[in-house]
Design a protein around this motif. Structure first.
Motif, short mmCIF file in Angstrom:
data_model
loop_
_atom_site.label_atom_id
_atom_site.label_comp_id
_atom_site.label_asym_id
_atom_site.label_seq_id
_atom_site.Cartn_x
_atom_site.Cartn_y
_atom_site.Cartn_z
N PRO A 170 23.19 -42.48 9.89
CA PRO A 170 22.70 -41.70 11.03
C PRO A 170 21.50 -40.83 10.67
O PRO A 170 20.69 -40.48 11.53
CB PRO A 170 23.90 -40.84 11.41
N GLU A 171 21.36 -40.50 9.37
CA GLU A 171 20.26 -39.63 8.96
C GLU A 171 18.91 -40.22 9.31
O GLU A 171 17.96 -39.49 9.63
CB GLU A 171 20.34 -39.34 7.47
N ALA A 172 18.79 -41.55 9.28
CA ALA A 172 17.51 -42.18 9.61
C ALA A 172 17.10 -41.85 11.04
O ALA A 172 15.92 -41.59 11.32
CB ALA A 172 17.61 -43.69 9.41
N ARG A 173 18.05 -41.86 11.96
CA ARG A 173 17.77 -41.50 13.35
C ARG A 173 17.36 -40.03 13.46
O ARG A 173 16.44 -39.67 14.20
CB ARG A 173 18.99 -41.76 14.22
N ALA A 186 18.41 -38.41 18.30
CA ALA A 186 19.40 -37.52 17.69
C ALA A 186 20.81 -37.87 18.16
O ALA A 186 21.77 -37.79 17.39
CB ALA A 186 19.07 -36.06 18.01
N HIS A 187 20.93 -38.25 19.41
CA HIS A 187 22.26 -38.62 19.94
C HIS A 187 22.67 -40.01 19.47
O HIS A 187 23.87 -40.26 19.26
CB HIS A 187 22.26 -38.53 21.46
N LEU A 188 21.72 -40.91 19.29
CA LEU A 188 22.06 -42.22 18.74
C LEU A 188 22.54 -42.08 17.30
O LEU A 188 23.46 -42.80 16.87
CB LEU A 188 20.85 -43.15 18.82
N GLY A 189 21.93 -41.16 16.56
CA GLY A 189 22.43 -40.90 15.20
C GLY A 189 23.85 -40.34 15.23
O GLY A 189 24.69 -40.73 14.42
N TRP A 190 24.11 -39.45 16.18
CA TRP A 190 25.46 -38.90 16.33
C TRP A 190 26.46 -40.00 16.71
O TRP A 190 27.59 -40.01 16.22
CB TRP A 190 25.45 -37.79 17.37
N HIS A 241 22.69 -32.01 13.95
CA HIS A 241 23.41 -33.20 13.50
C HIS A 241 23.11 -33.51 12.03
O HIS A 241 24.00 -33.95 11.29
CB HIS A 241 23.03 -34.40 14.37
N LEU A 242 21.87 -33.27 11.61
CA LEU A 242 21.53 -33.50 10.21
C LEU A 242 22.26 -32.50 9.31
O LEU A 242 22.79 -32.87 8.25
CB LEU A 242 20.01 -33.38 10.02
N GLY A 243 22.31 -31.23 9.73
CA GLY A 243 23.06 -30.25 8.96
C GLY A 243 24.53 -30.61 8.85
O GLY A 243 25.14 -30.50 7.78
N ALA A 248 13.78 -38.56 14.73
CA ALA A 248 13.69 -37.59 15.82
C ALA A 248 12.85 -36.39 15.42
O ALA A 248 12.03 -35.89 16.20
CB ALA A 248 15.10 -37.14 16.22
N LEU A 249 13.03 -35.92 14.19
CA LEU A 249 12.29 -34.74 13.74
C LEU A 249 10.81 -35.02 13.51
O LEU A 249 9.98 -34.12 13.61
CB LEU A 249 12.95 -34.18 12.47
N ARG A 250 10.49 -36.26 13.22
CA ARG A 250 9.06 -36.61 13.13
C ARG A 250 8.39 -36.51 14.50
O ARG A 250 7.22 -36.13 14.60
CB ARG A 250 8.90 -38.01 12.54
#
Length: 227
Positions: A84-87, A65-69, A104-106, A91-93
């Motif tokens: 970033p959404e892929a990260r 999640a932080h790498l996506g950020w 972060h996704l929101g 993470a959510l999986r």
């Protein structure tokens, strides 16, 4: 063997603390004058990527999640899309309730002008976690302030009202933004801009307004308008 084992354990603890610091650094990313987000992101990326090699479950989801950020912050610098959404989805999986990934996704959804309801659902999911509530609120408010629309202003008032009911702290910048929304919505020359008021019942608007702006520390130059 005992000495080597202890050294290995110490190194592991140091790596974990480095990763914790890297994530905290990204969550508080504010480049100073003449600096860029890259100045913050570049030093921490190797630490987070290294952590992925051995982490699992919730810990690995936090790192992702932080790498996506970090990818989003890089995008802020150069406009180059890094998805970033892929990260976040990865993470959510691993951890379906991960507060950082949901928040972060929101934020990403609203940044790209996606449906407000979809972004709100992600923030609601993030808030259901027992972790990082203050940070989730920070990202949620930032996302809504960036939206700069009547719809976004209405959702911001609803969020602030909920925070008031929950006795959550609100920073001065957000208070100032909320005051501006009320001024615009209630100005007699701006009657068409009252849509944001529809998200909260009138009695709760009054309670929120009084809670935020009736204290003795309220800026004297704005008291007449407040009244």
């Amino acid at each position: 063997a005992t000495i080597v084992g202890r050294l290995g354990e110490t190194r592991e603890q140091v790596r974990i603390r480095q990763e914790d610091l890297a994530m905290a650094w990204l969550r508080d990313a504010h480049p100073g004058p003449g600096k860029t987000f890259a100045d913050i992101v570049t030093p921490v990326l190797p630490v987070l990527e290294r952590g992925l090699l051995t982490a699992s479950g919730e810990r690995k989801a936090d790192l992702l999640a932080h790498l996506g950020w970090a990818a989003f912050l890089q995008f802020r610098d150069d406009g180059r899309l890094r998805n970033p959404e892929a990260r976040y989805q990865e993470a959510l999986r691993l951890d379906p309730e991960n507060p950082y990934a949901h928040a972060h996704l929101g934020h990403w959804m609203l940044w790209r002008n996606g449906p407000l309801a979809a972004g709100a659902a992600e923030f609601s999911a993030a808030l259901r976690s027992s972790r990082a509530r203050d940070y989730v609120r920070k990202i949620q408010i930032a996302a809504l302030q960036n939206r700069r629309s009547e719809e976004g202003d209405g959702e911001l008032l609803a969020v602030v009202n909920e925070m008031r009911r929950n006795k959550e702290l609100l920073d001065d910048r957000t208070r100032a933004r909320v005051f501006t929304i009320y001024v615009s919505a209630l100005d007699r020359h701006e009657a068409m801009r009252r849509q944001p008021l529809n998200t909260v019942p009138p009695v709760e608007h009054l309670e929120t307004f009084q809670t935020l702006f009736s204290d003795q520390g309220f800026e004297p130059s704005r008291r007449a308008r407040r009244d």
